[in-house]
Design an enzyme around this catalytic site. Structure first.
Site, mmCIF file in Angstrom:
data_model
loop_
_atom_site.group_PDB
_atom_site.id
_atom_site.type_symbol
_atom_site.label_atom_id
_atom_site.label_comp_id
_atom_site.label_asym_id
_atom_site.label_seq_id
_atom_site.Cartn_x
_atom_site.Cartn_y
_atom_site.Cartn_z
ATOM 1 N N SER A 173 0.867 -1.174 0.000
ATOM 2 C CA SER A 173 0.000 0.000 0.000
ATOM 3 C C SER A 173 0.905 1.227 0.000
ATOM 4 O O SER A 173 2.126 1.091 0.056
ATOM 5 C CB SER A 173 -0.854 0.003 1.263
ATOM 6 O OG SER A 173 0.008 0.176 2.373
ATOM 7 N N LYS A 174 0.286 2.397 -0.031
ATOM 8 C CA LYS A 174 1.107 3.624 -0.042
ATOM 9 C C LYS A 174 2.047 3.684 1.152
ATOM 10 O O LYS A 174 3.187 4.096 1.067
ATOM 11 C CB LYS A 174 0.207 4.851 -0.046
ATOM 12 C CG LYS A 174 -0.309 5.104 -1.430
ATOM 13 C CD LYS A 174 -0.710 6.529 -1.626
ATOM 14 C CE LYS A 174 -0.943 6.727 -3.109
ATOM 15 N NZ LYS A 174 -1.739 7.838 -3.447
ATOM 16 N N ARG A 175 1.506 3.252 2.296
ATOM 17 C CA ARG A 175 2.299 3.271 3.524
ATOM 18 C C ARG A 175 3.545 2.399 3.371
ATOM 19 O O ARG A 175 4.582 2.634 3.969
ATOM 20 C CB ARG A 175 1.424 2.757 4.669
ATOM 21 C CG ARG A 175 2.035 2.792 6.044
ATOM 22 C CD ARG A 175 0.967 2.475 7.076
ATOM 23 N NE ARG A 175 0.309 1.202 6.808
ATOM 24 C CZ ARG A 175 0.746 0.029 7.240
ATOM 25 N NH1 ARG A 175 1.851 -0.037 7.936
ATOM 26 N NH2 ARG A 175 0.076 -1.068 6.975
#
Ligand code: GLU
Length: 476
Positions: free
Chosen positions: A242-244
């Site tokens: 994910s972006k994280r």
């Protein structure tokens, strides 16, 4: 045979870090074999494709140094639609494809019947062998591949090994939609063939498409390329990225202050190995890259490793080049605060001299820029909380006395300044730190900096004394 690889991104967003890895592997494989690496923009989905995304892909590829060989004009898949259609019509003419007149409603009924009866959901081939005279006049149709119904389709994959699917499991895929537009599956195969691609190295998410693509190739009697499907990248916790977890565009990594060489090295290691080697130069990577050492389990994205590779490349980088890159990272707020011409020759020369001391600690250019700002900012320097804490009345009294000591140093080297200050501090019954810490606060505006006498020497005597005076006159 000349090896021909390709990178065919769909321009629906930024150049994702995972796609960049796919591009890198294709590039390395081509360069290793003195082959050809092609870029193709798969923009047939006009609703989702944007020029901004095409620009981001091109910029990202250039930033990473992944040059492509069909560089006269960008290959846009949408410009070749007529050719894709022509191939579907050819298959239609030679009996390898057929027109299917099923309405949307009919297809839905077929699906619900299959669902209700626990049957696999696929097109049942009802128009496969029907006579052309059955065709409802003027009704819309799609063109479907007349795929083999017996036997099997085998994918020989360099990462997955040999994987077989019974043809009875695969239905007759659509080649042309009812509006006459070719499907993605057809366009990819035709373009790959026309471009002479003989090695398809791509993300594992495309693996299941391969069976269908091979069926088209076989119907056209075209050679089947070599395949290597690269496992996807997961987050450090093993979950989908994910972006994280770092699922960002390449440009974000540039903005965070990672060097292209470091990102390339890190992406190479993310899913490919050469023993325990972590730092692999591009030259070595080209020499060593092969498909055998692609790791067959999903790779985990790990910022700590990326940071460590990036630190390595920063330390190795020429100080002048690094200083320029750092100057480019200094943020706008600092710039506006510093007014015009912050990065002038004096500032750049201080950065170059200070770089060996600065770059030992930083993980990326952004950190390096933050820690180097004090060399560049015009006086009076802003003081951080740590510096303010150091600058007590006693510390200021020490600085007042140090002015004369510093002024008397003739050859303004770090060693000479340190020697003079040390002798003075000891003569006063103090420790070196009692003099060095206030000096650090005055010269760097912070409680942490590279060795302070080195800083003083790089700033020069005039600037050093002026910064001390600023602190003493409460100029800050
Ligand atoms: N355009 C596809 C994508 O961006 C790649 C297709 C392929 O590699 O065959 O995922």
């Amino acid at each position: 045979m000349t090896v021909v690889t390709r990178f065919p991104p769909s321009p629906t967003g930024f150049l994702h870090i995972g796609s960049a890895r796919t591009a890198l592997f294709n590039w390395l494989y081509a360069r290793h074999h003195n082959g050809v690496f092609l870029l193709r923009i798969e923009d047939t989905d006009k609703a989702r494709s944007t020029q901004a995304a095409i620009d981001a892909i091109v910029d990202g590829m250039k930033w990473l140094g992944l040059n492509w060989d069909n560089n006269q004009e960008l290959y846009l898949q949408s410009k070749h639609i007529a050719r894709h259609t022509e191939i579907a019509l050819e298959m239609l003419a030679n009996g390898n494809a057929y027109k299917c007149y099923c309405s949307q409603q009919e297809l839905e009924e077929m699906r619900s019947h299959q669902k209700a009866n626990g049957l696999p959901m696929r097109y049942d081939g009802r128009w496969r062998d029907r006579d052309a005279s059955d065709a409802p006049a003027g009704a819309p149709f799609v063109v479907r591949l007349k795929a083999p119904q017996t036997g099997e389709t085998v994918v020989k994959d360099h990462v997955r090994g040999e994987v077989t699917v019974q043809n009875s499991q695969l239905d007759d895929m659509v080649l042309l939609r009812s509006d006459g537009s070719p499907t993605y599956m057809l366009s990819v195969v035709v373009d790959d063939h026309d471009m002479g691609v003989n090695h398809v190295i791509r993300g594992d998410d495309h693996f299941t498409n391969t069976f269908r693509q091979i069926q088209i190739l076989k119907a056209m009697n075209w050679p089947v390329p070599e395949y290597a499907h690269i496992p996807l990248i997961h987050g450090s916790d093993g979950q989908k990225m994910s972006k994280r977890h770092g699922a960002l565009g390449v440009d974000e990594y540039r903005k965070m202050g990672y060097l292209p060489d470091a990102v390339r090295n890190y992406l190479l290691r993310l899913g490919w190995s050469h023993g325990d080697d972590e730092v692999i130069s591009t030259q070595q990577a080209i020499e060593w890259f092969n498909l055998e050492h692609i790791v067959s389990s999903p790779a985990k994205f790990d910022y700590v490793k990326l940071d460590s590779v990036n630190s390595h490349y920063m330390r190795e980088m020429d100080d002048t080049k690094l200083s320029r890159a750092v100057a480019g990272m200094m943020d706008d707020t600092a710039l506006s605060r510093a007014a015009a011409g912050m990065i002038n020759d004096t500032a750049l020369s201080r950065l170059v001299q200070g770089m060996p001391g600065l770059k030992q600690r930083a993980k990326n250019l952004k950190e390096l820029a933050d820690s180097a700002l004090f060399y560049v900012l015009p006086r009076p320097l802003p003081l951080n909380d740590g510096a303010k804490k150091i600058l007590t009345a006693d510390a200021k009294a020490m600085l007042r006395l140090l002015r004369g000591v510093i002024d008397s140093v003739t050859d303004f080297s770090a060693y000479n300044i340190e020697t003079a200050v040390k002798e003075y501090a000891i003569a006063q019954g103090k420790k070196l730190g009692d003099a060095a810490q206030p000096l650090r606060a005055a010269l760097s505006g912070s409680n942490v900096s590279p060795p302070v006498f080195e800083v003083a020497s790089i700033l020069g005597k005039t600037e050093t004394l002026a910064r001390i005076n600023d602190v003493l006159s409460d100029n800050v």
